[in-house]
Design a protein around this motif. Structure first.
Motif, PDB file in Angstrom:
ATOM      1  N   PHE A 337      40.752  37.241  10.157  1.00  0.00           N
ATOM      2  CA  PHE A 337      40.430  35.922  10.675  1.00  0.00           C
ATOM      3  C   PHE A 337      39.435  36.112  11.825  1.00  0.00           C
ATOM      4  O   PHE A 337      39.828  36.160  12.994  1.00  0.00           O
ATOM      5  N   PRO A 338      38.143  36.215  11.492  1.00  0.00           N
ATOM      6  CA  PRO A 338      37.168  36.664  12.487  1.00  0.00           C
ATOM      7  C   PRO A 338      36.818  35.670  13.580  1.00  0.00           C
ATOM      8  O   PRO A 338      36.539  36.068  14.712  1.00  0.00           O
ATOM      9  N   PHE A 339      36.824  34.357  13.253  1.00  0.00           N
ATOM     10  CA  PHE A 339      36.338  33.367  14.223  1.00  0.00           C
ATOM     11  C   PHE A 339      37.423  32.319  14.515  1.00  0.00           C
ATOM     12  O   PHE A 339      38.087  31.842  13.586  1.00  0.00           O
ATOM     13  N   PRO A 340      37.585  31.905  15.784  1.00  0.00           N
ATOM     14  CA  PRO A 340      36.940  32.457  16.966  1.00  0.00           C
ATOM     15  C   PRO A 340      37.753  33.567  17.637  1.00  0.00           C
ATOM     16  O   PRO A 340      37.248  34.286  18.485  1.00  0.00           O
ATOM     17  N   LEU A 341      39.054  33.744  17.240  1.00  0.00           N
ATOM     18  CA  LEU A 341      39.911  34.679  17.965  1.00  0.00           C
ATOM     19  C   LEU A 341      39.447  36.121  17.838  1.00  0.00           C
ATOM     20  O   LEU A 341      39.577  36.912  18.771  1.00  0.00           O
ATOM     21  N   GLY A 342      38.871  36.488  16.676  1.00  0.00           N
ATOM     22  CA  GLY A 342      38.375  37.846  16.507  1.00  0.00           C
ATOM     23  C   GLY A 342      37.274  38.193  17.491  1.00  0.00           C
ATOM     24  O   GLY A 342      37.169  39.337  17.963  1.00  0.00           O
ATOM     25  N   LEU A 343      36.451  37.203  17.827  1.00  0.00           N
ATOM     26  CA  LEU A 343      35.381  37.436  18.807  1.00  0.00           C
ATOM     27  C   LEU A 343      35.963  37.768  20.180  1.00  0.00           C
ATOM     28  O   LEU A 343      35.446  38.630  20.890  1.00  0.00           O
ATOM     29  N   HIS A 344      37.035  37.083  20.560  1.00  0.00           N
ATOM     30  CA  HIS A 344      37.677  37.358  21.849  1.00  0.00           C
ATOM     31  C   HIS A 344      38.302  38.748  21.855  1.00  0.00           C
ATOM     32  O   HIS A 344      38.221  39.466  22.851  1.00  0.00           O
ATOM     33  N   HIS A 345      38.918  39.129  20.748  1.00  0.00           N
ATOM     34  CA  HIS A 345      39.500  40.466  20.654  1.00  0.00           C
ATOM     35  C   HIS A 345      38.405  41.521  20.782  1.00  0.00           C
ATOM     36  O   HIS A 345      38.570  42.517  21.494  1.00  0.00           O
ATOM     37  N   LEU A 346      37.299  41.288  20.106  1.00  0.00           N
ATOM     38  CA  LEU A 346      36.182  42.234  20.175  1.00  0.00           C
ATOM     39  C   LEU A 346      35.623  42.324  21.589  1.00  0.00           C
ATOM     40  O   LEU A 346      35.358  43.420  22.100  1.00  0.00           O
ATOM     41  N   ALA A 347      35.443  41.177  22.248  1.00  0.00           N
ATOM     42  CA  ALA A 347      34.876  41.167  23.598  1.00  0.00           C
ATOM     43  C   ALA A 347      35.764  41.907  24.594  1.00  0.00           C
ATOM     44  O   ALA A 347      35.274  42.544  25.521  1.00  0.00           O
ATOM     45  N   ALA A 348      37.086  41.839  24.401  1.00  0.00           N
ATOM     46  CA  ALA A 348      38.020  42.457  25.342  1.00  0.00           C
ATOM     47  C   ALA A 348      38.365  43.896  24.978  1.00  0.00           C
ATOM     48  O   ALA A 348      38.953  44.609  25.788  1.00  0.00           O
ATOM     49  N   SER A 349      38.006  44.337  23.771  1.00  0.00           N
ATOM     50  CA  SER A 349      38.446  45.639  23.291  1.00  0.00           C
ATOM     51  C   SER A 349      37.645  46.781  23.918  1.00  0.00           C
ATOM     52  O   SER A 349      36.444  46.673  24.157  1.00  0.00           O
ATOM     53  N   SER A 350      38.323  47.901  24.148  1.00  0.00           N
ATOM     54  CA  SER A 350      37.646  49.114  24.621  1.00  0.00           C
ATOM     55  C   SER A 350      37.143  49.949  23.444  1.00  0.00           C
ATOM     56  O   SER A 350      36.443  50.934  23.634  1.00  0.00           O
ATOM     57  N   SER A 351      37.532  49.559  22.228  1.00  0.00           N
ATOM     58  CA  SER A 351      37.098  50.256  21.003  1.00  0.00           C
ATOM     59  C   SER A 351      36.303  49.287  20.135  1.00  0.00           C
ATOM     60  O   SER A 351      36.714  48.935  19.033  1.00  0.00           O
ATOM     61  N   GLN A 381      33.443  27.499  13.789  1.00  0.00           N
ATOM     62  CA  GLN A 381      34.371  28.341  14.537  1.00  0.00           C
ATOM     63  C   GLN A 381      33.623  29.466  15.247  1.00  0.00           C
ATOM     64  O   GLN A 381      33.965  29.842  16.370  1.00  0.00           O
ATOM     65  N   LEU A 382      32.601  30.005  14.593  1.00  0.00           N
ATOM     66  CA  LEU A 382      31.762  31.039  15.224  1.00  0.00           C
ATOM     67  C   LEU A 382      31.087  30.488  16.473  1.00  0.00           C
ATOM     68  O   LEU A 382      31.084  31.121  17.532  1.00  0.00           O
ATOM     69  N   ARG A 383      30.501  29.292  16.351  1.00  0.00           N
ATOM     70  CA  ARG A 383      29.853  28.652  17.503  1.00  0.00           C
ATOM     71  C   ARG A 383      30.839  28.455  18.642  1.00  0.00           C
ATOM     72  O   ARG A 383      30.550  28.761  19.802  1.00  0.00           O
ATOM     73  N   ASP A 384      32.046  27.970  18.298  1.00  0.00           N
ATOM     74  CA  ASP A 384      33.076  27.739  19.308  1.00  0.00           C
ATOM     75  C   ASP A 384      33.471  29.049  19.980  1.00  0.00           C
ATOM     76  O   ASP A 384      33.621  29.122  21.198  1.00  0.00           O
ATOM     77  N   GLY A 385      33.625  30.109  19.172  1.00  0.00           N
ATOM     78  CA  GLY A 385      34.009  31.401  19.725  1.00  0.00           C
ATOM     79  C   GLY A 385      32.962  31.982  20.650  1.00  0.00           C
ATOM     80  O   GLY A 385      33.282  32.512  21.715  1.00  0.00           O
ATOM     81  N   ILE A 386      31.690  31.875  20.278  1.00  0.00           N
ATOM     82  CA  ILE A 386      30.597  32.394  21.112  1.00  0.00           C
ATOM     83  C   ILE A 386      30.552  31.662  22.445  1.00  0.00           C
ATOM     84  O   ILE A 386      30.398  32.271  23.508  1.00  0.00           O
ATOM     85  N   LYS A 387      30.715  30.336  22.404  1.00  0.00           N
ATOM     86  CA  LYS A 387      30.703  29.540  23.640  1.00  0.00           C
ATOM     87  C   LYS A 387      31.825  29.975  24.571  1.00  0.00           C
ATOM     88  O   LYS A 387      31.620  30.128  25.776  1.00  0.00           O
ATOM     89  N   ARG A 388      32.997  30.190  24.000  1.00  0.00           N
ATOM     90  CA  ARG A 388      34.141  30.549  24.830  1.00  0.00           C
ATOM     91  C   ARG A 388      34.013  31.963  25.411  1.00  0.00           C
ATOM     92  O   ARG A 388      34.363  32.208  26.561  1.00  0.00           O
ATOM     93  N   VAL A 389      33.519  32.888  24.596  1.00  0.00           N
ATOM     94  CA  VAL A 389      33.335  34.256  25.084  1.00  0.00           C
ATOM     95  C   VAL A 389      32.300  34.285  26.200  1.00  0.00           C
ATOM     96  O   VAL A 389      32.489  34.924  27.238  1.00  0.00           O
ATOM     97  N   ARG A 390      31.194  33.560  26.007  1.00  0.00           N
ATOM     98  CA  ARG A 390      30.131  33.537  27.024  1.00  0.00           C
ATOM     99  C   ARG A 390      30.596  32.903  28.325  1.00  0.00           C
ATOM    100  O   ARG A 390      30.180  33.314  29.414  1.00  0.00           O
ATOM    101  N   SER A 391      31.445  31.887  28.219  1.00  0.00           N
ATOM    102  CA  SER A 391      31.909  31.191  29.424  1.00  0.00           C
ATOM    103  C   SER A 391      33.095  31.889  30.073  1.00  0.00           C
ATOM    104  O   SER A 391      33.513  31.514  31.171  1.00  0.00           O
ATOM    105  N   GLY A 392      33.649  32.890  29.370  1.00  0.00           N
ATOM    106  CA  GLY A 392      34.824  33.574  29.886  1.00  0.00           C
ATOM    107  C   GLY A 392      36.090  32.769  29.723  1.00  0.00           C
ATOM    108  O   GLY A 392      37.127  33.099  30.294  1.00  0.00           O
ATOM    109  N   GLN A 393      36.036  31.711  28.917  1.00  0.00           N
ATOM    110  CA  GLN A 393      37.193  30.848  28.707  1.00  0.00           C
ATOM    111  C   GLN A 393      38.209  31.549  27.831  1.00  0.00           C
ATOM    112  O   GLN A 393      37.865  32.203  26.859  1.00  0.00           O
TER     113      GLN A 393
END
Length: 404
Positions: A337-351, A381-393
């Motif tokens: 389930f890549p968008f949007p939660l996968g984007l947050h996992h990727l942004a926070a991951s050390s791997s 969902q991709l658009r929503d995920g990118i916005k949230r990752v960029r804003s740090g939300q």
């Protein structure tokens, strides 16, 4: 594989309110359409991603079930009469409550795949279901219910850390904290809103000993307290990372806790779909009951991909007032389930390389919630995920206060 003969012209109203990803409603619309139903979406926000699916045959604007569940139910019933829907499939706790309450008050004769109100009210109460699970012989974490600072300090002294702090009533990861720092816990509790309703209660909390390991889920479709369909899965990746929604999951053979899970739903007199979450302790391999989600769940799309179309089967069961029992399902079906939660996992991951490949890399083995044949919801969902990752939300589930 998905077709259910005889339902080609039957209309179903899928109800949902605005959420961060709207993944359950999207899976329901797709599953119903694939099975030959004509699914419509009833929502308080027609801009939601699921409303843009090509499998959504129509959109009806409804008031949110959060602020006025009685009015919501009346409005839904009016839609049923006007548009001749065969049944209604709620995809969130508020909508389930609204329709269960209407059923209990004999406000509708429309067949619904929803539980009795008493069962639903007990299912959303984590303290009550934990007590019931323990009585049935399931392992449960050390648990205390707290209503004030004195209760909280007592719980932190007597429960082994790290602790997980949760709302006694509430969904997703709203109000959740995992910590071994008592000061952080106290600050977190101070930051919670002074709010409570029939689904979310920020005033009463549950403190449990956190179980390190991974999450596994038992899924069932119940007909008047009897199981008619089932499935189980393991969360390979989650967001939030330690105890969140599955973003990479795989079906597994029925785990040892499955039969007791069914007993728990039987004790609740359950009718309709439900998910029971467990944690598997990485130290001992033992399973621990966590909570009941008395509705369709975030990884419903994986069940559909595995050939167990819970949305369509729920509606078929309601319309026909019964369903032939069939409890087999394939193990090893993997879905991401890549968008949007996968984007947050990727942004926070050390791997990032490993996580990025698992969630976004090409794979013949792994199915995806993103459909090239129905791309617009995924792009939104991709658009929503990118916005949230960029804003740090935060990608944690929104509270009812912020989505109402």
């Amino acid at each position: 594989m998905y077709s259910i003969l005889g339902f080609l012209t039957m209309k179903v109203l899928v109800t949902s309110y605005r959420t961060a990803s709207d993944r359950i409603a999207l899976a329901a619309l797709r599953g119903l359409s694939l099975a030959g139903f004509s699914p419509w979406l009833g929502t308080d926000d027609p801009s939601t991603a699921s409303a843009r699916s090509r499998h959504c045959h129509g959109i009806i604007r409804l008031h949110s079930p959060i602020s006025s569940p009685e009015e919501h139910a009346v409005e839904v019933m009016e839609c049923v009469r006007k548009h001749h829907f065969s049944t209604i499939l709620p995809t969130d706790d508020y909508a389930v409550f609204s329709l269960s309450q209407a059923y209990g008050q004999c406000a509708t004769d429309v067949p619904l795949p929803v539980p009795p109100l008493e069962g639903q009210q007990r299912a959303i109460d984590k303290a009550s279901t934990t007590e019931l699970a323990a009585a049935l012989g399931l392992n449960v974490p050390e648990t205390q219910t707290v209503k004030n600072k004195s209760d909280l300090r007592h719980a932190l002294k007597h429960i082994l850390s790290p602790w997980i702090i949760k709302l006694v009533q509430g969904g997703g990861s709203v109000g959740m904290l995992i910590s071994d720092d008592p000061n952080e816990v106290l600050d977190h509790v101070d930051s919670l809103p002074d709010y409570a309703d029939h689904i979310y209660d920020f005033k009463t909390l549950v403190v449990q000993s956190y179980i390190p390991g991974w999450s596994e889920d038992a899924y069932a479709l119940m007909y008047r307290g009897q199981v008619v369909r089932s499935m189980a899965s393991r969360r390979l990746l989650s967001w939030p990372d330690q105890n969140g929604s599955g973003i990479l999951s795989e079906t597994i053979s029925k785990p040892s806790f499955f039969e007791k899970s069914v007993e728990l739903l039987e004790a609740l007199g359950w009718h309709g779909p439900a998910n029971i979450e467990f944690r598997i302790d990485q130290r001992s391999g033992q399973s621990y009951f966590i909570e009941v989600n008395g509705r369709l769940w975030g990884t419903t799309a994986m069940a559909i991909a595995a050939g167990v179309n819970f949305p369509a089967l729920s509606c078929q069961m309601a319309i026909e007032d019964g369903l032939r029992k069939e409890l087999s399902f394939p193990a090893g079906v993997r879905m991401r389930f890549p968008f949007p939660l996968g984007l947050h996992h990727l942004a926070a991951s050390s791997s990032k390389l490993s996580v990025g490949w698992q969630l976004f890399g090409p794979s013949m083995r792994c199915k995806s919630e993103f459909w090239w044949s129905d791309p617009i919801p995924g792009l939104l969902q991709l658009r929503d995920g990118i916005k949230r990752v960029r804003s740090g939300q935060s990608a944690r589930a929104l509270s009812p206060l912020s989505i109402n």
